[in-house]
Design a protein around this motif. Structure first.
Motif, PDB file in Angstrom:
ATOM      1  N   THR A 144      47.886  35.418  47.334  1.00 22.60           N
ATOM      2  CA  THR A 144      48.500  36.338  46.868  1.00 22.60           C
ATOM      3  C   THR A 144      48.293  37.046  45.715  1.00 22.60           C
ATOM      4  O   THR A 144      48.456  38.059  45.144  1.00 22.60           O
ATOM      5  CB  THR A 144      50.129  36.430  47.293  1.00 22.60           C
ATOM      6  OG1 THR A 144      50.526  35.746  46.523  1.00 22.60           O
ATOM      7  CG2 THR A 144      50.501  36.325  48.556  1.00 22.60           C
ATOM      8  N   SER A 145      47.934  35.762  44.841  1.00 27.11           N
ATOM      9  CA  SER A 145      47.680  36.132  43.373  1.00 27.11           C
ATOM     10  C   SER A 145      46.455  35.933  42.910  1.00 27.11           C
ATOM     11  O   SER A 145      46.169  36.315  41.813  1.00 27.11           O
ATOM     12  CB  SER A 145      48.368  34.849  42.320  1.00 27.11           C
ATOM     13  OG  SER A 145      47.764  33.652  42.678  1.00 27.11           O
ATOM     14  N   SER A 146      45.561  36.060  43.834  1.00 31.81           N
ATOM     15  CA  SER A 146      44.041  36.020  43.415  1.00 31.81           C
ATOM     16  C   SER A 146      43.181  37.180  44.091  1.00 31.81           C
ATOM     17  O   SER A 146      42.048  37.095  44.129  1.00 31.81           O
ATOM     18  CB  SER A 146      43.348  34.616  44.038  1.00 31.81           C
ATOM     19  OG  SER A 146      43.568  34.829  45.459  1.00 31.81           O
ATOM     20  N   LYS A 147      44.064  38.206  44.585  1.00 36.53           N
ATOM     21  CA  LYS A 147      43.263  39.087  44.983  1.00 36.53           C
ATOM     22  C   LYS A 147      42.242  40.083  44.145  1.00 36.53           C
ATOM     23  O   LYS A 147      41.288  40.499  44.177  1.00 36.53           O
ATOM     24  CB  LYS A 147      44.181  40.367  45.531  1.00 36.53           C
ATOM     25  CG  LYS A 147      45.043  39.863  46.607  1.00 36.53           C
ATOM     26  CD  LYS A 147      46.072  40.940  46.990  1.00 36.53           C
ATOM     27  CE  LYS A 147      46.838  40.381  48.321  1.00 36.53           C
ATOM     28  NZ  LYS A 147      47.838  41.597  48.785  1.00 36.53           N
ATOM     29  N   ASP A 148      42.648  39.665  42.745  1.00 39.52           N
ATOM     30  CA  ASP A 148      41.654  40.454  41.807  1.00 39.52           C
ATOM     31  C   ASP A 148      40.735  39.401  41.231  1.00 39.52           C
ATOM     32  O   ASP A 148      40.067  39.754  40.421  1.00 39.52           O
ATOM     33  CB  ASP A 148      42.490  40.958  40.407  1.00 39.52           C
ATOM     34  CG  ASP A 148      43.496  41.995  41.056  1.00 39.52           C
ATOM     35  OD1 ASP A 148      43.189  42.941  41.768  1.00 39.52           O
ATOM     36  OD2 ASP A 148      44.462  42.253  40.588  1.00 39.52           O
TER      37      ASP A 148
END
Length: 308
Positions: A144-148
């Motif tokens: 969820t924290s690595s989408k970007d």
């Protein structure tokens, strides 16, 4: 004969690591996942399998001290030896991901949880379940924290050649060679050590922990050579989370693990010190020889105390 086995096993480790890195890059590109996340999940869990096998086996035969020492020793070697070697050998390391902002908690929180759980002298089955939940939360956090964190450094030719069946097959070969090679390195290394009259205690403490950390070492160095600095760091952070949550969690479900706090006090302090040093390195982005020297100094203190 042991020398021949040792050399062949090391070759298997290196070739296996090459398969893992290359196929992990294919998956990263295919799903637009960063090198860090692949290193912290797929590569980290695969290279943590030796620790899990060793600790579960030790717990099954009621050798709790060996199961716990394997995890503590592996965490120490992962941080000090593996990352120390990576930082020393790296000409220049840069990361797209803000490791301190996103991942610093996962460097220290599993250590704190382990320290609190061990204060009663035991890692119980309830503790094991809680640790497995930590593993689940880590996975949720990563994805969820690595989408970007989209990867832009992977060779485009890997995208053209992506094939699920081939990738999974080569990953299995890579993990088999890496983990199997580590086991044979440990066995042959132990025999060589005995031939030179080194004590069984030193063999057990260092060769089990160091041997189960060899996959992380080789995979991280190969990743560094291929320019995947984030995969090297992600591999170690993910492996350490997996060592505490997945390895200790699974081992304690087999049998509750007892801990002698007095006997392990120095090792615990070294593990905490190594984790805090890694946190300092991440905060100041010391991905260079200075950071490597800090970590290798802690490793030297650990070895000096063990052989004293």
């Amino acid at each position: 004969m042991d020398f021949i086995i040792f050399i062949v096993a090391m070759a298997a480790l290196i070739y296996g690591a090459d398969f893992i890195i290359k196929e992990s890059e294919r998956i990263a590109l295919h799903f637009n996942i960063s090198h860090f996340v692949i290193g912290a999940t797929l590569v980290a869990f695969g290279t943590s399998l030796p620790e899990m096998a060793a600790s579960m086996m030790a717990a099954g035969v009621n050798k709790s001290d060996m199961a716990v020492a394997n995890v503590v020793g592996s965490v120490i070697f992962n941080i000090t030896l593996v990352l120390g070697a990576v930082f020393i050998l790296a000409k220049k390391m840069t990361t797209e991901r803000d490791l301190f902002a996103k991942d610093s908690a996962w460097v220290i929180v599993p250590v704190v949880i382990f320290f609190l759980m061990s204060q009663d002298g035991q890692i119980s089955r309830v503790d094991g379940v809680l640790y497995l939940l930590v593993m689940v939360s880590y996975l949720i956090f990563l994805f969820t924290s690595s989408k970007d964190d989209l990867e832009s450094e992977i060779d485009e030719t890997l995208k053209e050649k992506f094939n699920w069946a081939k990738t999974i097959f080569l990953l299995l070969i890579g993990f088999t060679l890496t983990i199997g090679g580590a086991n044979f390195v440990v066995d042959s290394g132990a025999n060589i050590a005995r031939d030179f009259g080194i004590s069984e205690w030193i063999i057990g403490i260092f060769l089990i922990s160091l041997g189960t950390s060899l996959p992380e070492l080789v995979v991280s160095l190969v990743a560094l050579k291929k320019g995947s600095a984030e995969m090297s760091i992600g591999n170690i952070i993910g492996s350490n989370v997996a060592n505490f949550s997945m390895v200790l969690g699974a081992a304690s479900l087999v049998r509750p693990l007892s801990i002698d706090l007095n006997a392990t006090q120095f090792d615990m302090l070294i593990m905490i010190g190594a984790s805090l040093t890694l946190l300092f390195i991440i905060a100041n982005k010391l991905y260079n020889k200075a950071g490597g020297i800090f970590l290798l100094t802690i490793l030297a203190l650990f070895i000096q105390n063990a052989v004293a």
